[in-house]
Design a protein around this motif. Structure first.
Motif, PDB file in Angstrom:
ATOM      1  N   VAL A  40      14.990   4.811  20.700  1.00  0.00           N
ATOM      2  CA  VAL A  40      15.064   5.426  22.022  1.00  0.00           C
ATOM      3  C   VAL A  40      15.051   6.936  21.856  1.00  0.00           C
ATOM      4  O   VAL A  40      15.773   7.486  21.036  1.00  0.00           O
ATOM      5  N   ALA A  42      15.478  10.473  24.046  1.00  0.00           N
ATOM      6  CA  ALA A  42      15.924  11.046  25.310  1.00  0.00           C
ATOM      7  C   ALA A  42      15.706  12.553  25.274  1.00  0.00           C
ATOM      8  O   ALA A  42      16.024  13.209  24.288  1.00  0.00           O
ATOM      9  N   ARG A  59      22.247  -1.560  27.986  1.00  0.00           N
ATOM     10  CA  ARG A  59      21.985  -0.138  28.196  1.00  0.00           C
ATOM     11  C   ARG A  59      22.725   0.691  27.158  1.00  0.00           C
ATOM     12  O   ARG A  59      23.631   0.215  26.486  1.00  0.00           O
ATOM     13  N   LEU A  75      20.801   4.857  29.733  1.00  0.00           N
ATOM     14  CA  LEU A  75      19.405   4.633  29.391  1.00  0.00           C
ATOM     15  C   LEU A  75      19.167   3.146  29.178  1.00  0.00           C
ATOM     16  O   LEU A  75      20.018   2.444  28.644  1.00  0.00           O
ATOM     17  N   ASP A  76      17.980   2.663  29.591  1.00  0.00           N
ATOM     18  CA  ASP A  76      17.624   1.276  29.324  1.00  0.00           C
ATOM     19  C   ASP A  76      17.018   1.160  27.931  1.00  0.00           C
ATOM     20  O   ASP A  76      16.943   2.140  27.185  1.00  0.00           O
ATOM     21  N   GLN A  78      14.051   0.951  26.920  1.00  0.00           N
ATOM     22  CA  GLN A  78      12.845   1.749  26.709  1.00  0.00           C
ATOM     23  C   GLN A  78      13.122   3.245  26.691  1.00  0.00           C
ATOM     24  O   GLN A  78      12.219   4.044  26.529  1.00  0.00           O
ATOM     25  N   GLY A  79      14.366   3.652  26.898  1.00  0.00           N
ATOM     26  CA  GLY A  79      14.729   5.062  26.886  1.00  0.00           C
ATOM     27  C   GLY A  79      14.639   5.737  28.241  1.00  0.00           C
ATOM     28  O   GLY A  79      14.810   6.946  28.342  1.00  0.00           O
ATOM     29  N   ARG A  80      14.393   4.966  29.284  1.00  0.00           N
ATOM     30  CA  ARG A  80      14.336   5.531  30.644  1.00  0.00           C
ATOM     31  C   ARG A  80      15.741   5.693  31.188  1.00  0.00           C
ATOM     32  O   ARG A  80      16.595   4.831  30.996  1.00  0.00           O
ATOM     33  N   GLN A  81      15.966   6.804  31.874  1.00  0.00           N
ATOM     34  CA  GLN A  81      17.275   7.050  32.477  1.00  0.00           C
ATOM     35  C   GLN A  81      17.415   6.177  33.715  1.00  0.00           C
ATOM     36  O   GLN A  81      16.603   6.249  34.628  1.00  0.00           O
ATOM     37  N   VAL A  82      18.450   5.343  33.745  1.00  0.00           N
ATOM     38  CA  VAL A  82      18.673   4.439  34.872  1.00  0.00           C
ATOM     39  C   VAL A  82      19.937   4.805  35.641  1.00  0.00           C
ATOM     40  O   VAL A  82      20.221   4.206  36.676  1.00  0.00           O
TER      41      VAL A  82
END
Length: 88
Positions: A40, A42, A59, A75-76, A78-82
């Motif tokens: 991941v 960020a 997460r 982060l999920d 996939q490295g996306r901020q949730v």
């Protein structure tokens, strides 16, 4: 008597070989990466420092300390901020 000695020696070799194979398999299975692991990345704003990291369900929670204060990024896989939590 000779056949009995050969049988005992053969069974001893089988026990030792089986034990070695068992140990090798246990080491191979325990040394691998965890299932579902991912790399991941960020992008953190300049001046922020990572103070702590923890896994929360599926997460990743990253505690950041920076000029704007303390916050936690979620982060999920996939490295996306949730999500984001900010301290006031």
């Amino acid at each position: 008597m000779g056949a009995l000695k050969a049988l005992v020696v053969g069974m001893g070799v089988l026990i030792v070989a089986g034990t070695v194979i068992l140990v090798v398999l246990l080491i191979q299975r325990s040394g691998g990466p965890a299932r579902g692991s991912a790399d991941v990345t960020a992008n953190l704003p300049a001046g922020n420092r990572i103070m702590g990291i923890a896994g929360v369900e599926n997460r990743l929670a990253i505690w950041l300390e920076g000029p704007e204060g303390s916050r936690v990024l979620l982060l999920d896989a996939q490295g996306r901020q949730v999500g984001e939590l900010r301290a006031r």
